[in-house]
Design a protein around this motif. Structure first.
Motif, short mmCIF file in Angstrom:
data_model
loop_
_atom_site.label_atom_id
_atom_site.label_comp_id
_atom_site.label_asym_id
_atom_site.label_seq_id
_atom_site.Cartn_x
_atom_site.Cartn_y
_atom_site.Cartn_z
N PHE A 431 0.84 -1.21 0.00
CA PHE A 431 0.00 0.00 0.00
C PHE A 431 0.87 1.25 0.00
N MET A 432 1.89 1.22 0.85
CA MET A 432 2.71 2.42 0.98
C MET A 432 3.42 2.72 -0.35
N VAL A 433 3.94 1.67 -0.99
CA VAL A 433 4.61 1.85 -2.28
C VAL A 433 3.62 2.43 -3.30
N ALA A 434 2.40 1.85 -3.32
CA ALA A 434 1.41 2.31 -4.29
C ALA A 434 1.03 3.77 -4.01
N PHE A 435 0.87 4.11 -2.73
CA PHE A 435 0.44 5.47 -2.37
C PHE A 435 1.51 6.49 -2.81
N TYR A 436 2.77 6.20 -2.44
CA TYR A 436 3.83 7.15 -2.82
C TYR A 436 4.11 7.10 -4.31
N GLY A 437 3.91 5.91 -4.94
CA GLY A 437 4.05 5.83 -6.40
C GLY A 437 3.08 6.79 -7.08
N CYS A 438 1.83 6.82 -6.60
CA CYS A 438 0.84 7.74 -7.17
C CYS A 438 1.25 9.20 -6.94
N LEU A 439 1.72 9.50 -5.72
CA LEU A 439 2.11 10.89 -5.45
C LEU A 439 3.25 11.32 -6.39
N LEU A 440 4.23 10.40 -6.61
CA LEU A 440 5.35 10.74 -7.47
C LEU A 440 4.89 10.92 -8.91
N ALA A 441 3.87 10.14 -9.32
CA ALA A 441 3.39 10.25 -10.71
C ALA A 441 2.36 11.37 -10.84
N GLU A 442 2.12 12.11 -9.74
CA GLU A 442 1.12 13.19 -9.69
C GLU A 442 -0.29 12.67 -10.00
N LEU A 443 -0.51 11.39 -9.60
CA LEU A 443 -1.86 10.84 -9.69
C LEU A 443 -2.49 10.96 -8.30
N VAL A 444 -3.82 10.86 -8.25
CA VAL A 444 -4.51 11.04 -6.96
C VAL A 444 -4.97 9.68 -6.45
N PRO A 445 -4.33 9.15 -5.40
CA PRO A 445 -4.77 7.85 -4.89
C PRO A 445 -6.11 7.96 -4.15
N VAL A 446 -6.97 6.95 -4.36
CA VAL A 446 -8.25 6.88 -3.64
C VAL A 446 -8.25 5.52 -2.93
N PRO A 447 -7.75 5.46 -1.68
CA PRO A 447 -7.70 4.15 -1.00
C PRO A 447 -9.10 3.69 -0.61
N ILE A 448 -9.42 2.43 -0.92
CA ILE A 448 -10.74 1.88 -0.54
C ILE A 448 -10.54 0.49 0.03
N GLU A 449 -11.64 -0.09 0.54
CA GLU A 449 -11.56 -1.45 1.12
C GLU A 449 -11.56 -2.49 0.01
N VAL A 450 -11.04 -3.66 0.34
CA VAL A 450 -11.08 -4.78 -0.61
C VAL A 450 -12.50 -5.33 -0.62
N PRO A 451 -13.14 -5.33 -1.79
CA PRO A 451 -14.51 -5.88 -1.83
C PRO A 451 -14.41 -7.40 -1.81
N LEU A 452 -15.02 -8.04 -0.80
CA LEU A 452 -14.86 -9.49 -0.68
C LEU A 452 -15.92 -10.24 -1.45
N THR A 453 -17.15 -9.71 -1.42
CA THR A 453 -18.22 -10.38 -2.16
C THR A 453 -18.87 -9.30 -3.00
N ARG A 454 -19.77 -9.73 -3.87
CA ARG A 454 -20.44 -8.74 -4.71
C ARG A 454 -21.46 -7.96 -3.90
N LYS A 455 -21.77 -8.46 -2.68
CA LYS A 455 -22.82 -7.78 -1.94
C LYS A 455 -22.31 -7.20 -0.63
#
Length: 1598
Positions: A431-455
Motif C-alpha cells: 500500500f505504501m509503495v502504491a500510495f507514494y508511487g501515485c504521489l510521485l506520478a502526480e496521480l490522486v490515490p483513492v484508498p478503498i476497502e477490498v470488496p470481498l463479495t459482490r454484496k
C-alpha cells in the motif's frame, strides 16, 4: 413498560407541602381537575397525565432533594467557564498515580442495575413464536462470531455513573397532602392501571404510591380486577378498558395553542389560499360569486362567526400533537464563547517543501533506514521496507503507471487522474509503495476497502464514489487480485454499482525500471489534490474528501509539533493505514520524520489481542497509535503475559479518545499496565474527523501542558445541549475526558448544530468547527455539501462573522472546558433528536451493554440508530444474540434494556431487535455497518429472531382523539342551507312510466311466468351449464324446466304442508333451479344452501347445519351423493347427524304430475328465504315476498335490457343475493338464455369463464371479485396463449362485478389492463352494489354500442379521490389524484329503476347534504321484507327494513343498508337529460373500527400494510379490547416473519395515525374468505382469541 416510571416515583418528586396545596391558584386547580377528568375517561395515559401534572405543579413545589436539576432554579451553577468542571483545581494537585474512585469503570453498570432495581419485575406478554422459526437459519450462524467484530469505536463499554443515594422525600407527615393526593388518586387509579394492563393482556399492573395505604389498595384492587377481566377477554362493550391507543396527550387549547385561536374565525378559503370557493368541508363548488370577488373577500380577514362544527373541517385536528418545549428545561447561561487558538506552527529549518521531497531526501541520504515493518498472522516480522526501497519501488511504479499503460497508443493515465488503491489490511508495504508511487506520478490515490463479495455492506456506495471520481484503474496486489470474485471470463467481476475498472497488480514483475534520465517531478506542496479519503455518512452514502498537497504537508507539520515527533523514532500502528489516524501517523507523518512504523494487521489482533503491546516491548517503541477497542481487548488477554514492559512509551495515542466510552478503556488499561511500566500521563486521547483531520490531541507530558481533565455531566442537561455538572448523585450521568489542546496553527470554535452557525455559550454543547491549513478541502464532486461543511462562517449572536477564514465542521459535538481543554460528548452521525431532545447513539449502546451484557448478546455487536416515523425520530436498537440464549432469557434481557435506557436517558426505545449471531453487516475492520443495518431494517431484510416494539410508550405526538359534538336536526337543516347543498338523494327511472311489451308483467308470481313460457315457447333454451372442460354439461328449455319442477312438486305435496321451509342443498346446476320452482309449485318456501365441501367437512358442514336449523327447514332436498355425505362417518365428527330433518334425493323422481298447483292468496306472501354470512360473520336470512321477487326481476330486466333473444354469461355462486337472482329468477322472468359457469370449476380451469364469453359472443356478463382475482392471478401471464386459442373479448359490452362492498378499483383496473390485449374494452368493467336489505341497488348497464345511441345507457362510472383523513371524521373532502392521503373511490353503478336512495346521518337519522358521508338508505318495491332469524332478535333489526327520517320527508319508509357512502351530483347527464347522481360506497358500518374517536375502514389499513413488504400476501385487521390487531399472511420464508412487525407498525402509524397493538404473522390462506371473496374478519378474530391460527409469530407491541 406501559408507563415509564411508576406512579410512586413521580408522587415522591412532586408532593406539594400542605401550604402549597392550599395556595395553588384557581386556574391551576381547574387545570388539574381537567386533567383528572381526561385521565378517568381514558383520553390521556397515566404517563401523559403525570407529565402534564408535573409541569403544572413544578413552579409551586419547594426545592427538594432528588428532584431533577432542570426543576431546580436556584441550584444551577453560575456557569462560567471555570465552573464547568468540578475539581479542576483538585486535579492539578492530585498525585499522578492516585485514581479517583468516582471514575471507576464498572460504575455505569452499577447505575444501570440501580435503575433497573427501581422497576418492579413487571411481566410483559412474551411474543409467541412457532418452533421452526427458532431453528437458526444455517450452521454458519451458530459459529461464535469473530470476537473482533467488536464495534469499531468500542472500548470497555461501561461508562461511569454514580449510584443514587439520595433518600426519597417521604410524604407521611403531612395529612393535608395525603388528603390532597387521595382525591387525585381515587380519580385516576383505575385508568392508570388500565393503561398498563390493557396493552398487555393478562398483565398485572402494580400501581405504587408513596401516600396512604388506602389509596394504594384502592388502585391495586382496581388493577387486579382489571387484570382478571382482561384474562377473560370476553369483554362487553361497556366494561372495555380505556383506550390505550389514545396515547396522545390532549393539551388544553387556550393554554398551549394560542396561535390557533385567531385562525378559527377566518374563512376556509383564506386558509388555503385558493381561488375556488370551498364549502365548509373543503369540497369546491361552482359558486355564483366570481372567483376574483371571492379572492377579495378572502383577503379581508374579517372575523366571522365560526361555522357549525359538523360542516367545518378542522385542519389542526389532523395535525400531530406538536411537542411543546418544556418551560423548565435547562437553558445555557454562560457568556458567548471566544474562539480558541492553537499555538503557532513552529518554523523548522530544512523542513522538506513537500511529502515527495521528504521521501526523496530520506530515500537518497538514509536508504538503509527502516521505514515500515510488516507482520504476519503469527506476529513474526515478514518484511521491513527501508526508505531506499520505498523510494526506488515508488519511482518504478510511478514510471510504469505513466508510461507503460496505454489504450490505443494513448497513455491511460494523465497527471491529476484518480486511481483506486485496493489493498488488504495485512499488506501495508504494498500500500505504501502504491500510495507514494501515485504521489510521485502526480496521480490522486483513492484508498478503498477490498470488496470481498459482490454484496458487501456499503460496496455499492464505494462504487458510486469511484464512478463520480472518474476512476478507471485499480491498483492491487497479486494475492488480493487472485482472491477477488471473478466473472466467467476470468476477469475480476464488476461489483454492483461500480464503474468498469482495469485492475493492475503492483508486484515487482509487473513494474519496469525507469530509464536513467527519467526523474519524477518533485514540486513544492500546492493546492492540487494529493489524495482522496472516503467517508460513509450517517445515511450510508459514501463521500470522497479531497486533501490538497499543502494541507497534507501542514497536517504532518502540526502533528509532528503536537506529538513532538523526532527523527528515527519507532511507532506502533494498530489502525487502518488507509484512512484517518492510521494514514496520518503511520504513512504520512512517519515519512516526514523518517520514523520506523511497526504495522499490526487487524487479522493478527484477532488472533492475539496482546500483539501490539508485545511489539511496543520488543521494538522499544516510543509511540503507539491505537483505538480504545485495542486497549479493551488486550485487557481480556493480559493474564498470561508477565514479562512485558511499556516503559519505552512516551505517547499512547488513543485515536477515538473522543468517544464517550474510551475513558473507561483508558482507566482500566492504566490500572492493569501501570505495573508494567506504563506512565499515566502518556495516555493521549485525540479527536479527529475525516473532514477536519486531527482537531485536538493531548500533548505528551514533556511539553509542560496542564493536567488532563474529566467532567461528570448530567445526561438530562446534555439532551438539551446544556452542560450541567452533576452535583446531585444521580444515575444518568456521562463522564468524559478531555482530548487535549487544539492543534498548532488552528482556530477552533463551537457553533449551534442547526440553522445559522451562531457561536455557542460557554455552557452549551455544539458542533466543533476548525479553521486551519491542515483540514480537508472539499467533498469530491459535491459543491453544495462542500459549501455547507468546509466553508462555514461562524457568527456571533449579533450576526457578525468571527473571522474572514472559512471553518470546517468537524461533525464532533463538544465544548471547551477550563485550561482551554477540548471535550467531545458525541458525534453528529450518532445524534438522534427525539421530541426535541438530543441523544447520542454511543451512549445508548453503553447503557444497553451494561445490562448483564455478556450473557445474551455479543459485546460490540450492537447497533443503535433512529428512524423517522410520524414526523419524529424513533430509536431502534439491534443486537446480535448468542446462539445459546433461550427465548425467555432474551426477552428478559430486552425488557431490562428498555427499562435501563428509559431510566438513564429518559427516552423510549421504539424497537429492539435481536438477530442471530454473525448476521449484522460488518464494517471493513470489524464493527457494525450502521447505515446498512438501518437500511435492512427499513426494507424488512434484517431477519431478526426476536423483536420488541414499544410504539405505545414512544409515540406521544399522535393527533388528539376526536370528540364528537352532538348535532340536532335543526342545526342540520341550517347546515345544509349554509353550505348551499342539496339534500343527498337520488333515484332510478320510474318503473310505472316505463312502458315496454313486458308479457311477464301480467303475472303476479314468478312460477306463473314459468308455466306461461312452457306453453308459449316450450323449446326455447333458458339455461346452459358448462363444466370445467368448457363443454355443455346440461341444458334446460322452458318446458324441460317446468316438467322437472312438476316432478319435485309432486314428491313434496304428499309429504309437506304448504308454507313449510325446504332446504335445497345442490351443487350449481339445473337441479337447483328446478327444485326451486318445484317448491313454489308445491307452496313450500325454498332456502338455497351451498353444499358442504367433501374435503373440508369440519368447517363447511356446520354452516349447512346452522342454516337448516335457523331457517326451520322441515326437509332437505339434495342429490344422492350429497345425501350420503350428510350422513357419513366424517360428517358425524363435525355435526350431530341424527338431528337432520327428512332428507330426500331428487335424482330419480317418478314422472308424475302434481295434482294441483298451489296459488298463493296474496303477492305479499313469502316466496323464498335468502341466507348469507356477512363479512362480520353474522348469518342473516332475509324474507323475499312474491311481489318483491317480481319487482326485482323487472328492475334488472329494464336496467340490463334483457330479452328472449339475448344471451348472458354468469360466473357467480347461485346461493344468495344477486347471484341467486341472476341464476334462478331472471332468465325465467325475461326469457333470455343464461350461460352458467360455476365458479368452482375455475379452480381447475382458470380460463373457463372468459373462453365461454368469447365462444358464445356474450355481450353482458356477471362475475364476482374472487372470479376476477382468479383470472388476473391465474391468467395474467397467459394472454398470448389465450389469443392463440382465439379467445376474443371485444364482444363484451358490460362485465359487472357483483359485490356487497366498496368497489375494488385496483383489481378491476388490473383486470381491464391484462385483458385489453384480448379485445376487452377499458370501459366494459363496472361494479354493482347490493346488500342484505336489497340485493340489487345499483347495476351499471351496457354503455357501448347501438343501445347507447338509443338513449337507454348511462354515463361511464366516475372515480373520485377523497381525503382519507377527513373520511375518518365522517366527512368527504375531494382532493386531486395523487395528493397525499388520497383514496380513490369508484362509483358503484347506476341506480336501478324503481329504487330511491338517500344518505342519512347514522346518529340523528336526518338527511345529509351532497358529498356528505352517511348511511345509505334505500326505498324500493324489491326491498326484502325483513330478517328471518330464530333468535328473536327482530326487534334489534326492525328498523333495518322500515325506518323513517327524523325530519324532512318523514313519510317514506326506508331500509337501512348498513353501508356508509355518499352521493355526488356529477357533470354527466343520463338518458333522460338529468344530471347523473353517482353513489359511492365507502364500506360496511359493522366492519368499521372506532379508534381514538375516529372511524376507520379495515380495507384502508390493510391496503397500506400489504404495500409495506413484498412478502405480505394478504392482511386483515380487527380490534380487540381497544387494541388494533393486524394479521398478515407471509408468502416467503419464515425468517422474514419478524421483519414484518416493525414495517407494519411503521406504515400504520405513518398513514393512519394508529398504534398497532398486536401483529400476527400467519401462513398463506389462514385469513378466511367467503364465497364472494370478502374477508371474514370476525371469524378470524374468533380464531385468534381461541388460539386456532397456528401463527408463525405473534408480537405484542408495548
Amino acid at each position: 413498560m406501559a408507563e415509564r416510571t411508576s406512579a410512586g416515583l413521580l408522587t415522591m418528586m412532586l408532593e406539594p407541602t400542605p401550604a402549597v396545596a392550599m395556595t395553588l391558584p384557581a386556574e391551576v386547580r381547574e387545570k388539574l381537575a381537567e386533567l383528572e377528568l381526561e385521565l378517568s375517561e381514558g383520553d390521556i395515559t397515566q404517563k401523559g397525565y403525570e407529565k402534564k401534572r408535573g409541569k403544572l405543579l413544578a413552579p409551586y413545589i419547594p426545592q427538594i432533594q432528588g428532584v431533577d436539576p432542570s426543576l431546580q432554579i436556584d441550584n444551577r451553577i453560575q456557569a462560567s467557564s471555570q465552573a464547568v468542571l468540578p475539581g479542576s483545581k483538585h486535579n492539578k494537585s492530585r498525585a499522578a498515580n492516585t485514581r479517583d474512585e468516582r471514575f471507576r469503570s464498572d460504575l455505569h453498570t452499577e447505575a444501570v442495575q440501580a435503575a433497573l432495581a427501581k422497576y418492579k419485575e413487571r411481566k410483559m406478554p412474551m411474543p409467541s413464536k412457532r418452533r421452526s422459526v427458532l431453528v437458526q437459519s444455517s450452521v454458519e450462524a451458530c459459529t461464535p462470531p469473530d470476537t473482533s467484530s467488536a464495534s469499531e469505536d468500542e472500548g470497555s463499554l461501561r461508562r461511569q455513573g454514580r449510584l443514587a443515594t439520595s433518600t426519597p422525600y417521604q410524604g407521611h407527615g403531612h395529612p393535608a397532602v395525603e388528603h390532597w393526593f387521595n382525591r387525585v388518586i381515587q380519580g385516576s387509579s383505575t385508568s392508570s392501571s388500565a393503561s398498563s394492563t390493557s396493552s398487555h393482556p393478562g398483565g398485572r399492573s402494580v400501581t405504587t404510591t408513596n401516600t396512604t395505604a388506602h389509596a394504594a389498595l384502592n388502585a391495586n384492587a382496581a388493577a387486579t380486577a382489571l387484570a382478571d377481566l382482561m384474562a377473560h377477554t370476553q369483554l362487553d362493550n361497556h366494561s372495555a378498558p380505556p383506550d390505550v391507543t389514545g396515547l396522545s396527550e390532549r393539551s388544553s387549547l387556550h393554554a398551549e395553542r394560542p396561535q390557533v385561536a385567531s385562525v378559527r374565525g377566518v374563512s376556509r378559503g383564506y386558509n388555503h389560499h385558493t381561488s375556488v370557493m370551498e364549502t365548509a368541508d373543503g369540497v369546491p363548488v361552482n359558486s355564483r360569486v366570481s372567483s376574483k370577488i371571492q379572492q377579495l373577500l378572502n383577503t379581508l380577514k374579517r372575523p366571522k362567526r365560526p361555522p357549525l362544527r359538523e360542516f367545518f373541517v378542522d385542519d389542526f385536528e389532523e395535525l400531530l400533537d406538536v411537542q411543546q418545549p418544556d418551560p423548565n428545561q435547562p437553558k445555557p447561561e454562560g457568556q458567548q464563547m471566544s474562539p480558541l487558538e492553537g499555538e503557532p506552527l513552529g518554523v523548522v529549518t530544512n523542513w522538506p517543501p513537500s511529502l515527495p521531497a521528504a521521501l526523496q531526501r530520506w530515500g537518497t541520504t538514509q536508504p538503509k533506514s527502516p521505514c515500515l515493518t510488516a507482520l504476519d498472522n503469527a506476529g513474526k516480522p515478514v518484511y521491513t521496507l527501508t526508505y531506499g526501497k520505498l523510494w526506488t519501488r515508488s519511482q518504478k511504479l510511478a514510471y510504469t503507471l505513466l508510461n507503460k499503460l496505454s489504450t490505443r497508443n494513448e497513455p491511460l493515465l494523465m497527471p491529476g487522474d484518480r486511481v483506486a488503491l485496493v489493498f488488504p489490511n495485512n499488506d501495508p508495504v504494498m500500500f505504501m509503495v502504491a500510495f507514494y508511487g501515485c504521489l510521485l506520478a502526480e496521480l490522486v490515490p483513492v484508498p478503498i476497502e477490498v470488496p470481498l463479495t459482490r454484496k458487501d455492506a456499503g460496496s455499492q456506495q464505494i462504487g458510486f464514489l469511484l464512478g463520480s471520481c472518474g476512476v478507471t484503474l485499480a491498483l492491487t496486489t497479486d494475492a488480493c487480485q487472485k482472491g477477488l470474485p471473478k466473472a466467467q471470463t476470468g476477469e475480476v467481476a464488476t461489483f454492483k454499482g461500480w464503474p468498469r475498472l482495469l485492475w493492475f497488480v503492483t508486484d515487482g514483475k509487473h513494474v519496469v525500471k525507469p530509464p536513467k534520465d527519467w526523474h519524477p517531478p518533485i514540486r513544492e506542496a500546492s493546492n492540487d489534490i494529493a489524495y482522496i479519503e472516503y467517508k460513509t455518512s450517517k445515511e450510508g452514502s459514501t463521500m470522497g474528501i479531497t486533501v490538497s498537497h499543502s494541507a497534507m504537508l501542514a497536517h504532518c507539520h502540526a502533528l509532528t509539533q503536537a506529538c513532538g515527533y523526532t527523527e528515527a523514532e519507532t511507532i506502533t500502528n494498530v489502525l487502518d493505514f488507509k484512512r484517518e489516524a492510521g494514514l496520518w501517523h503511520g504513512v504520512l507523518t512517519s515519512v516526514m520524520n523518517r520514523m520506523h512504523v511497526i504495522s499490526i494487521p487487524y487479522s493478527l489482533m484477532k488472533v492475539n489481542p496482546l500483539s501490539w503491546i508485545q511489539k511496543v516491548h520488543t521494538y522499544k517503541a516510543r509511540v503507539a497509535v491505537v483505538k480504545s477497542r485495542d486497549m479493551h481487548w488486550s485487557l481480556l488477554a493480559q493474564r498470561d503475559q508477565r514479562d512485558i514492559s511499556l516503559s519505552s512509551l512516551r505517547m499512547l495515542i488513543v485515536a477515538d479518545g473522543a468517544n464517550p466510552w474510551s475513558i473507561s478503556s483508558c482507566d482500566a488499561f492504566l490500572n492493569v499496565f501501570q505495573a508494567r511500566g506504563l506512565r499515566p500521563e502518556v495516555i493521549c486521547p485525540c479527536a479527529s474527523s475525516s473532514e477536519a483531520m486531527t482537531v485536538a490531541i493531548r500533548r505528551p507530558p514533556e511539553m509542560g501542558v496542564p493536567p488532563p481533565g474529566k467532567a461528570v455531566l448530567s445526561m438530562g442537561g446534555l439532551s438539551h445541549s446544556v452542560i450541567r455538572v452533576d452535583t446531585e448523585e444521580k444515575l444518568s450521568v456521562l463522564t468524559v475526558q478531555d482530548v487535549g489542546q487544539v492543534m498548532p496553527g488552528a482556530l477552533v470554535c463551537v457553533v449551534r448544530v442547526e440553522g445559522t452557525p451562531y457561536l455557542c455559550q460557554t455552557d452549551e454543547v455544539g458542533e466543533i468547527c476548525m479553521s486551519s491549513g491542515s483540514t480537508g478541502v472539499a467533498y469530491y464532486g459535491l459543491p453544495g455539501m462542500t459549501k455547507n461543511i468546509f466553508e462555514t462562517i461562524p457568527v456571533t449572536s449579533s450576526g457578525v462573522p468571527i473571522s474572514d477564514r472559512p471553518f470546517t465542521r468537524t461533525s464532533l459535538l463538544g465544548f471547551v472546558g477550563p485550561d482551554s481543554l477540548v471535550f467531545v460528548v458525541g458525534k453528529m452521525d450518532g445524534l438522534m433528536v427525539v421530541s426535541g431532545r438530543r441523544h447520542n447513539a454511543d451512549d445508548v449502546v453503553a447503557t444497553a451493554l451494561a445490562v448483564e451484557p455478556m450473557k445474551f448478546v455479543y459485546r460490540g455487536r450492537i447497533a443503535v440508530f433512529s428512524v423517522s416515523v410520524l414526523h419524529d425520530e424513533r430509536i431502534v436498537v439491534v443486537a446480535e444474540q448468542r446462539p445459546d440464549a433461550s427465548e425467555e432469557d432474551s426477552f428478559q434481557w430486552m425488557s431490562r434494556v428498555l427499562q435501563a435506557i428509559d431510566s438513564i436517558h429518559q427516552v423510549g426505545v421504539y424497537c429492539l431487535a435481536l438477530v442471530p449471531a454473525n448476521t449484522l453487516p460488518k464494517a471493513p475492520l470489524g464493527g457494525i455497518h450502521i447505515s446498512e443495518t438501518k437500511q435492512r431494517f427499513l426494507e424488512g431484510a434484517l431477519h431478526p429472531c426476536n423483536v420488541l416494539m414499544c410504539p405505545h410508550t414512544c409515540v406521544t405526538n399522535l393527533p388528539k382523539p376526536r370528540q364528537k359534538q352532538p348535532v340536532g336536526p335543526a342545526s342540520m337543516i341550517v347546515g345544509n342551507l349554509v353550505a348551499g347543498k342539496r339534500i343527498a338523494q337520488a333515484c332510478g327511472r320510474d318503473v310505472a312510466q316505463l312502458e315496454d311489451n313486458d308479457q311477464a308483467r301480467k303475472f303476479l308470481y314468478i312460477q306463473d311466468v314459468l308455466q306461461w313460457r312452457a306453453q308459449a315457447t316450450p323449446d326455447h333454451s333458458l339455461f346452459l351449464v358448462l363444466n370445467a372442460k368448457g363443454t355443455v354439461a346440461s341444458t334446460a328449455s322452458c318446458l324441460q324446466l317446468h316438467k322437472r319442477a312438476e316432478r319435485v312438486a309432486a314428491a313434496l305435496m304428499g309429504r309437506l304442508n304448504t308454507g313449510d321451509h325446504v332446504a335445497l342443498v345442490y351443487p350449481p346446476g339445473i337441479d337447483l333451479i328446478a327444485t326451486f320452482y318445484g317448491c313454489l309449485y308445491a307452496g313450500c318456501v325454498p332456502v338455497t344452501v351451498r353444499p358442504p365441501h367433501p374435503q373440508n367437512l369440519a368447517t363447511t358442514l356446520p354452516t349447512v347445519k346452522m342454516i337448516v336449523e335457523v331457517s326451520k327447514s322441515v326437509c332437505i332436498l339434495t342429490t344422492q351423493a350429497i345425501m350420503k355425505l350428510l350422513k357419513s362417518k366424517e360428517a358425524a365428527a363435525a355435526v350431530d347427524i341424527k338431528s337432520w330433518p327428512m332428507v330426500m334425493d331428487t335424482d330419480d323422481l317418478p314422472r308424475k304430475k302434481s295434482p294441483q298447483m298451489y296459488k298463493p292468496p296474496t303477492p305479499e306472501m313469502l316466496a323464498y328465504l335468502d341466507f348469507s354470512v356477512s363479512t362480520t360473520g353474522i348469518l342473516a336470512g332475509v324474507k323475499m315476498s312474491h311481489a318483491a321477487t317480481s319487482a326485482l326481476c323487472r328492475s334488472i330486466k329494464l336496467q340490463c335490457e334483457l330479452y328472449p333473444s339475448r344471451q348472458i354469461a354468469i360466473c357467480l355462486d347461485p346461493y344468495c343475493g344477486l347471484g341467486f337472482a341472476l341464476w334462478c329468477l331472471c332468465s325465467v322472468y325475461s326469457g333470455h338464455q343464461s350461460i352458467l359457469v360455476p365458479p368452482l370449476e375455475l379452480e381447475s380451469n382458470a380460463s373457463l369463464w372468459l373462453a365461454a364469453v368469447s365462444q358464445y359472443k356474450v355481450r353482458v356478463t356477471f362475475c364476482s371479485y374472487s372470479v376476477m382475482e382468479m383470472c388476473t392471478k391465474g391468467l395474467g401471464s397467459q394472454t398470448e396463449a389465450l389469443r392463440l386459442r382465439n379467445v376474443n373479448l371485444s364482444c363484451v359490452r358490460t362485465c359487472m362485478v357483483v359485490a356487497e362492498e366498496r368497489p375494488r378499483i385496483a383489481l378491476t383496473q388490473s383486470f381491464s389492463k391484462i385483458f385489453k390485449d384480448l379485445g376487452l374494452s377499458p370501459r366494459a368493467v363496472s361494479t354493482t352494489f347490493g346488500c342484505r336489505v336489497n340485493v340489487a341497488i345499483c347495476l351499471q348497464p351496457n354503455r357501448l354500442g347501438k343501445l347507447a345511441e338509443q338513449g337507454t345507457a348511462g354515463p361511464d362510472p366516475t372515480t373520485v379521490y377523497v381525503d382519507m383523513r377527513a373520511l375518518r371524521h365522517d366527512r368527504v373532502r375531494l382532493v386531486e389524484r395523487g395528493s397525499p392521503h388520497s383514496l380513490p373511490l369508484m362509483e358503484s353503478g347506476k341506480i336501478l329503476p324503481g329504487v330511491k336512495v338517500i344518505i342519512a346521518n347514522t346518529e340523528t337519522k336526518g338527511p345529509l347534504g351532497d358529498s356528505h358521508l352517511g348511511e345509505i338508505w334505500v326505498s324500493s318495491p324489491h326491498n326484502a321484507t325483513g330478517y328471518y332469524t330464530v333468535y328473536g332478535e327482530e326487534a334489534l333489526h326492525a328498523d333495518h327494513f322500515n325506518t323513517k327520517l327524523s325530519f324532512g320527508d318523514t313519510q317514506t319508509v326506508w331500509a337501512r343498508t348498513g353501508y356508509l357512502g355518499f352521493l355526488r351530483r356529477t357533470e354527466l347527464t343520463d338518458a333522460s337529460g338529468e344530471r347523473h347522481d353517482a353513489l359511492y360506497v365507502v364500506g360496511s358500518l359493522d366492519e368499521t373500527l372506532e379508534l381514538r374517536g375516529m372511524r376507520y375502514h379495515p380495507i384502508d389499513i390493510e391496503t397500506s400494510v400489504i404495500r409495506s413488504h413484498k412478502s405480505i400476501a394478504e392482511c386483515a385487521v380487527f380490534t380487540w379490547t381497544n387494541l388494533l390487531v393486524v394479521v398478515v399472511e407471509l408468502e416467503g420464508s419464515e425468517q422474514e416473519a419478524l421483519d414484518l412487525v416493525a414495517l407494519v407498525t411503521n406504515v400504520v402509524l405513518e398513514e393512519h395515525y394508529l398504534i398497532v397493538g398486536v401483529v400476527v404473522v400467519v401462513d398463506p390462506g389462514v385469513i378466511p374468505i367467503n364465497s364472494r371473496g370478502e374477508k371474514q374478519r370476525m371469524h378470524l378474530r374468533d380464531g385468534f382469541l381461541a388460539d386456532q391460527l397456528d401463527p408463525i409469530y405473534v408480537a405484542y407491541n408495548m
